[in-house]
Write an enzyme that holds these catalytic residues in place. Structure first.
Site, PDB file in Angstrom:
ATOM      1  N   SER A   1       0.832  -1.198   0.000  1.00  0.00           N
ATOM      2  CA  SER A   1       0.000   0.000   0.000  1.00  0.00           C
ATOM      3  C   SER A   1       0.866   1.246   0.000  1.00  0.00           C
ATOM      4  CB  SER A   1      -0.885   0.004   1.252  1.00  0.00           C
ATOM      5  OG  SER A   1      -1.639   1.200   1.332  1.00  0.00           O
ATOM      6  N   HIS A   2       0.288   2.336  -0.432  1.00  0.00           N
ATOM      7  CA  HIS A   2       0.951   3.635  -0.348  1.00  0.00           C
ATOM      8  C   HIS A   2       0.994   4.141   1.088  1.00  0.00           C
ATOM      9  CE1 HIS A   2       0.070   3.485  -4.614  1.00  0.00           C
ATOM     10  NE2 HIS A   2       0.925   4.474  -4.777  1.00  0.00           N
TER      11      HIS A   2
END
Length: 131
Positions: free
Chosen positions: A11-12
């Site tokens: 994920s970012h």
């Protein structure tokens, strides 16, 4: 922890991935190795080749690893890692981040094999929340 399919959450946002990891630990009763590869090495938003590669190694208990990216560059970075460092038994899954991870973790917690865990994650795309 027995040899079950591991899960890597790419994920970012480290916060987003940590929250999802917490949910998966509850749903899978801690029976599945879930590793987060989120954000950058300095704690910012983004994705990191090195964090993804390390998470795959950490998640691998011998039964395979499912890699679930959230969006955009997390997908591209995960693809690059797997192209540069191909490993049998590591599958990048095209699935909704939360629903796919939940389906994968619950299925993996039953002792299912890699193909079944991948299918469960991918099938989550068709789950309807409202009829």
């Amino acid at each position: 922890m027995s040899e079950s399919v591991g899960i890597v959450l790419v994920s970012h946002s480290a916060t987003l991935a940590a929250g999802l990891r917490e949910l998966l630990a509850e749903l899978a009763s801690g029976a599945v190795r879930v590793v987060v590869a989120a954000g950058t090495e300095d704690g910012g938003l983004g994705t990191s080749y090195d964090l993804i590669a390390g998470a795959i190694t950490e998640a691998d208990a011998g039964a395979g690893v499912v890699v679930l990216p959230d969006l955009g560059s997390s997908v591209l970075t995960a693809v690059t890692v797997l192209e540069d460092e191909p490993r049998p038994g590591v599958k990048l899954v095209d699935a909704p981040f939360v629903e796919g991870a939940v389906a994968a973790a619950v299925t993996a917690s039953t002792g299912a094999g890699l193909a079944e865990v991948v299918a469960a994650a991918e099938d989550a795309r068709s789950f309807r929340k409202l009829q």
